[in-house]
Design a protein around this motif. Structure first.
Motif, PDB file in Angstrom:
ATOM      1  N   MET A  24      10.072 -26.533 -10.951  1.00 58.47           N
ATOM      2  CA  MET A  24      10.411 -27.954 -10.913  1.00 58.47           C
ATOM      3  C   MET A  24      11.630 -28.253 -11.785  1.00 58.47           C
ATOM      4  SD  MET A  24       8.507 -29.110  -8.683  1.00 58.47           S
ATOM      5  CE  MET A  24       8.855 -30.823  -8.789  1.00 58.47           C
ATOM      6  N   PHE A  25      11.748 -27.591 -12.928  1.00 55.25           N
ATOM      7  CA  PHE A  25      12.914 -27.779 -13.789  1.00 55.25           C
ATOM      8  C   PHE A  25      14.186 -27.342 -13.071  1.00 55.25           C
ATOM      9  CE2 PHE A  25      15.703 -26.359 -17.296  1.00 55.25           C
ATOM     10  CZ  PHE A  25      15.847 -27.585 -17.930  1.00 55.25           C
ATOM     11  N   PHE A  26      14.117 -26.208 -12.394  1.00 54.84           N
ATOM     12  CA  PHE A  26      15.269 -25.687 -11.656  1.00 54.84           C
ATOM     13  C   PHE A  26      15.651 -26.630 -10.512  1.00 54.84           C
ATOM     14  CE2 PHE A  26      17.305 -22.680  -8.685  1.00 54.84           C
ATOM     15  CZ  PHE A  26      18.282 -22.177  -9.544  1.00 54.84           C
ATOM     16  N   ILE A  27      14.665 -27.126  -9.782  1.00 53.56           N
ATOM     17  CA  ILE A  27      14.937 -28.024  -8.659  1.00 53.56           C
ATOM     18  C   ILE A  27      15.461 -29.372  -9.148  1.00 53.56           C
ATOM     19  CG2 ILE A  27      13.807 -29.300  -6.788  1.00 53.56           C
ATOM     20  CD1 ILE A  27      12.132 -26.768  -6.330  1.00 53.56           C
ATOM     21  N   VAL A  28      14.969 -29.859 -10.290  1.00 59.64           N
ATOM     22  CA  VAL A  28      15.473 -31.116 -10.853  1.00 59.64           C
ATOM     23  C   VAL A  28      16.937 -30.963 -11.253  1.00 59.64           C
ATOM     24  CG1 VAL A  28      15.293 -32.631 -12.881  1.00 59.64           C
ATOM     25  CG2 VAL A  28      13.274 -32.081 -11.545  1.00 59.64           C
ATOM     26  N   ILE A  65      33.287 -24.821  -2.416  1.00 65.49           N
ATOM     27  CA  ILE A  65      32.750 -24.441  -3.734  1.00 65.49           C
ATOM     28  C   ILE A  65      31.344 -24.992  -3.919  1.00 65.49           C
ATOM     29  CG2 ILE A  65      33.045 -24.778  -6.224  1.00 65.49           C
ATOM     30  CD1 ILE A  65      34.904 -22.697  -5.046  1.00 65.49           C
ATOM     31  N   ILE A  66      31.131 -26.239  -3.527  1.00 67.88           N
ATOM     32  CA  ILE A  66      29.785 -26.827  -3.635  1.00 67.88           C
ATOM     33  C   ILE A  66      28.801 -26.056  -2.766  1.00 67.88           C
ATOM     34  CG2 ILE A  66      28.423 -28.893  -3.109  1.00 67.88           C
ATOM     35  CD1 ILE A  66      30.938 -30.509  -3.916  1.00 67.88           C
ATOM     36  N   PHE A  67      29.225 -25.686  -1.550  1.00 68.99           N
ATOM     37  CA  PHE A  67      28.364 -24.895  -0.677  1.00 68.99           C
ATOM     38  C   PHE A  67      28.011 -23.561  -1.328  1.00 68.99           C
ATOM     39  CE2 PHE A  67      28.097 -21.442   2.424  1.00 68.99           C
ATOM     40  CZ  PHE A  67      26.936 -21.808   3.068  1.00 68.99           C
ATOM     41  N   LEU A  68      28.985 -22.890  -1.905  1.00 68.93           N
ATOM     42  CA  LEU A  68      28.717 -21.596  -2.540  1.00 68.93           C
ATOM     43  C   LEU A  68      27.764 -21.731  -3.714  1.00 68.93           C
ATOM     44  CD1 LEU A  68      32.185 -19.833  -2.468  1.00 68.93           C
ATOM     45  CD2 LEU A  68      30.133 -19.229  -1.201  1.00 68.93           C
ATOM     46  N   ILE A  69      27.934 -22.781  -4.508  1.00 69.65           N
ATOM     47  CA  ILE A  69      27.041 -22.978  -5.653  1.00 69.65           C
ATOM     48  C   ILE A  69      25.608 -23.181  -5.182  1.00 69.65           C
ATOM     49  CG2 ILE A  69      26.459 -24.616  -7.485  1.00 69.65           C
ATOM     50  CD1 ILE A  69      29.485 -24.950  -7.916  1.00 69.65           C
ATOM     51  N   PHE A  70      25.421 -24.047  -4.198  1.00 66.88           N
ATOM     52  CA  PHE A  70      24.058 -24.299  -3.726  1.00 66.88           C
ATOM     53  C   PHE A  70      23.504 -23.110  -2.948  1.00 66.88           C
ATOM     54  CE2 PHE A  70      25.174 -28.695  -4.705  1.00 66.88           C
ATOM     55  CZ  PHE A  70      24.034 -29.048  -5.410  1.00 66.88           C
ATOM     56  N   ASP A  71      24.354 -22.338  -2.316  1.00 67.70           N
ATOM     57  CA  ASP A  71      23.903 -21.140  -1.618  1.00 67.70           C
ATOM     58  C   ASP A  71      23.387 -20.098  -2.603  1.00 67.70           C
ATOM     59  OD1 ASP A  71      23.505 -19.713   0.778  1.00 67.70           O
ATOM     60  OD2 ASP A  71      25.283 -18.494   0.333  1.00 67.70           O
ATOM     61  N   VAL A  72      24.073 -19.927  -3.706  1.00 71.88           N
ATOM     62  CA  VAL A  72      23.616 -18.985  -4.735  1.00 71.88           C
ATOM     63  C   VAL A  72      22.312 -19.471  -5.347  1.00 71.88           C
ATOM     64  CG1 VAL A  72      24.170 -18.090  -7.030  1.00 71.88           C
ATOM     65  CG2 VAL A  72      25.883 -18.026  -5.229  1.00 71.88           C
ATOM     66  N   GLU A  73      22.171 -20.767  -5.525  1.00 72.98           N
ATOM     67  CA  GLU A  73      20.940 -21.282  -6.102  1.00 72.98           C
ATOM     68  C   GLU A  73      19.764 -21.141  -5.142  1.00 72.98           C
ATOM     69  OE1 GLU A  73      22.547 -24.995  -7.178  1.00 72.98           O
ATOM     70  OE2 GLU A  73      23.247 -24.258  -9.116  1.00 72.98           O
ATOM     71  N   ALA A 120      19.488 -18.576  -3.208  1.00 71.14           N
ATOM     72  CA  ALA A 120      19.164 -17.156  -3.394  1.00 71.14           C
ATOM     73  C   ALA A 120      18.371 -16.936  -4.675  1.00 71.14           C
ATOM     74  CB  ALA A 120      20.437 -16.316  -3.408  1.00 71.14           C
ATOM     75  N   LEU A 121      18.495 -17.825  -5.650  1.00 69.77           N
ATOM     76  CA  LEU A 121      17.691 -17.720  -6.870  1.00 69.77           C
ATOM     77  C   LEU A 121      16.306 -18.325  -6.682  1.00 69.77           C
ATOM     78  CD1 LEU A 121      20.360 -18.646  -9.557  1.00 69.77           C
ATOM     79  CD2 LEU A 121      19.411 -16.397  -9.064  1.00 69.77           C
ATOM     80  N   ILE A 122      16.172 -19.281  -5.786  1.00 66.36           N
ATOM     81  CA  ILE A 122      14.863 -19.902  -5.548  1.00 66.36           C
ATOM     82  C   ILE A 122      13.956 -18.978  -4.722  1.00 66.36           C
ATOM     83  CG2 ILE A 122      13.744 -21.775  -4.260  1.00 66.36           C
ATOM     84  CD1 ILE A 122      15.877 -23.630  -5.267  1.00 66.36           C
ATOM     85  N   LEU A 123      14.512 -18.249  -3.773  1.00 63.82           N
ATOM     86  CA  LEU A 123      13.685 -17.423  -2.890  1.00 63.82           C
ATOM     87  C   LEU A 123      12.804 -16.409  -3.626  1.00 63.82           C
ATOM     88  CD1 LEU A 123      16.016 -16.903   0.176  1.00 63.82           C
ATOM     89  CD2 LEU A 123      13.965 -18.286   0.020  1.00 63.82           C
ATOM     90  N   PRO A 124      13.274 -15.705  -4.653  1.00 62.53           N
ATOM     91  CA  PRO A 124      12.359 -14.798  -5.360  1.00 62.53           C
ATOM     92  C   PRO A 124      11.240 -15.506  -6.108  1.00 62.53           C
ATOM     93  CG  PRO A 124      14.622 -14.185  -5.796  1.00 62.53           C
ATOM     94  CD  PRO A 124      14.656 -15.484  -5.072  1.00 62.53           C
TER      95      PRO A 124
END
Length: 117
Positions: A94-98, A62-70, A72-76
């Motif tokens: 920076m807010f998203f990465i924090v 589950i943790i892997f899936l959450i970070f994998d989706v995130e 996919a949100l960072i790449l665009p």
């Protein structure tokens, strides 16, 4: 208004009929022991096919899936850097990465990332 009520009633009746037919037709009449048992090269299974599920593995997945989706949100965000205001883009990034790092720290602090315990 009246026609919408009639249409909703018709749709409900059709859906109910389809659900009743599906439940009637999907019942298996014959429960064969050989067909419902796990297949192991024609021999009886050496152990139960219902092994206990590892909750630790589930949490890591589950943790892997959450970070994998995130990810996919960072790449665009990289693609839109040319078309956006650099201050707003850098603040949002920076807010998203924090938030991601805070979540990672929390998971690490709770011990969810340690595989062997």
């Amino acid at each position: 208004m009246f026609s919408a009520t009639i249409m909703a009633t018709i749709v409900f009746i059709i859906a109910a009929i389809v659900m009743v037919l599906a439940s009637i037709l999907s019942k298996k009449a014959l429960n064969d022991r050989e067909k419902s048992s796990p297949f192991e090269c024609g021999f009886d299974p050496s152990e139960s096919s219902r092994i206990p599920f590892s909750l630790r593995f589930f949490m890591i997945a589950i943790i892997f899936l959450i970070f994998d989706v995130e990810i996919a949100l960072i790449l665009p965000m990289i693609m839109i850097i040319k078309f956006s205001n650099i201050f707003i883009w850098s603040f949002t990034s920076m807010f998203f990465i924090v938030i991601l790092l805070a979540g990672l720290y929390h998971e690490w602090n709770q011990g969810a990332l340690t595989w062997t315990t």
